[in-house]
Design a protein around this motif. Structure first.
Motif, short mmCIF file in Angstrom:
data_model
loop_
_atom_site.label_atom_id
_atom_site.label_comp_id
_atom_site.label_asym_id
_atom_site.label_seq_id
_atom_site.Cartn_x
_atom_site.Cartn_y
_atom_site.Cartn_z
N UNK A 79 -51.87 -117.02 -13.41
CA UNK A 79 -52.83 -117.21 -12.30
C UNK A 79 -52.54 -118.76 -11.75
N UNK A 80 -53.12 -119.18 -10.91
CA UNK A 80 -53.05 -120.65 -10.38
C UNK A 80 -51.65 -120.77 -9.90
N UNK A 81 -51.19 -122.24 -10.21
CA UNK A 81 -49.92 -122.55 -9.77
C UNK A 81 -48.79 -122.07 -10.82
N UNK A 82 -49.08 -121.25 -11.66
CA UNK A 82 -48.22 -120.59 -12.62
C UNK A 82 -47.77 -119.41 -12.16
N UNK A 83 -48.28 -118.77 -11.07
CA UNK A 83 -47.74 -117.51 -10.33
C UNK A 83 -46.46 -117.85 -9.47
N UNK A 109 -37.73 -115.22 -23.87
CA UNK A 109 -38.01 -116.02 -22.49
C UNK A 109 -39.13 -116.74 -22.23
N UNK A 110 -40.31 -116.75 -23.46
CA UNK A 110 -41.71 -117.14 -23.38
C UNK A 110 -41.72 -118.59 -23.87
N UNK A 111 -42.48 -119.23 -23.54
CA UNK A 111 -42.58 -120.70 -23.87
C UNK A 111 -43.93 -120.97 -23.90
N UNK A 112 -44.35 -122.24 -24.53
CA UNK A 112 -45.78 -122.84 -24.48
C UNK A 112 -46.17 -123.74 -23.41
N UNK A 113 -47.13 -123.54 -22.56
CA UNK A 113 -47.37 -124.63 -21.47
C UNK A 113 -48.81 -124.72 -21.72
N UNK A 114 -49.14 -126.01 -21.24
CA UNK A 114 -50.53 -126.46 -20.97
C UNK A 114 -51.05 -125.95 -19.73
N UNK A 169 -53.95 -123.77 -23.73
CA UNK A 169 -52.71 -123.72 -23.68
C UNK A 169 -52.13 -121.92 -23.76
N UNK A 170 -51.20 -121.96 -23.20
CA UNK A 170 -50.64 -120.41 -22.92
C UNK A 170 -49.29 -120.15 -23.21
N UNK A 171 -49.12 -118.98 -23.75
CA UNK A 171 -47.70 -118.58 -23.97
C UNK A 171 -47.22 -118.01 -22.76
N UNK A 172 -46.37 -118.55 -22.11
CA UNK A 172 -46.18 -118.07 -20.60
C UNK A 172 -44.69 -117.62 -20.45
N UNK A 173 -44.70 -116.68 -19.52
CA UNK A 173 -43.42 -116.12 -19.04
C UNK A 173 -43.26 -116.42 -17.50
N UNK A 174 -42.43 -117.08 -16.97
CA UNK A 174 -42.16 -117.37 -15.60
C UNK A 174 -41.65 -118.59 -15.28
#
Length: 224
Positions: free
Chosen positions: A148-152, A180-185, A117-122
């Motif tokens: 990275x990957x599809x999260x770019x 504005x960050x969130x948790x994504x798998x 899991x990632x704490x993600x912005x985007x």
């Protein structure tokens, strides 16, 4: 001499009866009695006697016999395993093991790849917005890298092996002003399986050749 003469005279007249009937007791010539009360008291009472068994080791104290250790019910044979196999490979193994004795093998679930899991912005609309977010994070002294990957295009503020751990970090970042960050798998868990043969004996070992083509190049090894 007179006393001795009298004794001889008595013996001549009375014979053995004088001796046996105690006629000579006053002269101190009677046989010793065997029925005095004091002698009866000195006799051992046979009803109280106990027979004791001899101890072959006199120096050791007598005690209860040593308990016998329990007999182990462990199966004979060696435990072997191979893996990890993905779902497709596990299906091929299930087909190959039908020739083996029942309960001689098992496919144990073993994750081939753990989730992440990632704490993600985007994702950001353009590179200008991405650069602006980078500048804000630097000002707050928050570490980041490329998603990275599809999260770019996007930014990772941390990667974690469990969703709960990622959520705890997100709460920490919110307290620092990150909004504005969130948790994504980032990566799902990939199921896998380990082939285990718990008791491979000499009778079973030759039958394992039937598994060779279904083991995807993996080899059996001692269970760890």
């Amino acid at each position: 001499m007179l006393r001795f003469a009298l004794i001889v005279l008595l013996l001549a007249n009375a014979g053995y009866g004088a001796w046996s009937h105690g006629l000579l007791r006053p002269w101190g010539l009677a046989p010793q009695e065997q029925t005095e009360p004091q002698r009866m008291r000195q006799q051992i009472r046979p009803e109280t006697l106990q027979i004791l068994k001899s101890n072959p080791n006199p120096g050791a104290a007598a005690g209860p016999p040593d308990p016998q250790p329990p007999v182990s019910a462990q199966p004979a044979g060696e435990c072997l395993q191979a893996g990890v196999f993905d779902e497709r490979q596990a299906a091929a193994l299930r087909a190959a093991t039908t020739a083996l004795p029942q309960d001689s093998w098992v496919l144990e679930p073993t994750p081939l790849q753990t989730g992440r899991w990632m704490v993600y912005m985007g994702r950001f609309d353009d590179l200008e917005t991405l650069d602006k977010k980078r500048a804000e994070l630097r000002a707050r002294k928050v570490d980041f890298d490329r998603a990275g990957g599809t999260l770019e295009p996007g930014l990772s503020l941390g990667r974690f092996s469990s969703e709960n751990a990622a959520k705890r970090e997100l709460a920490n970042l919110v307290s620092q002003g990150v909004r504005t960050a969130r948790v994504v798998q980032e990566r799902p868990e990939s199921p896998g399986f380990t082939l285990r043969l718990p008791a491979v004996n000499e009778a079973l070992r030759p039958q394992l050749e039937t598994l060779r083509n279904a083991m995807a190049g993996k080899t059996l090894r001692a269970c760890g």
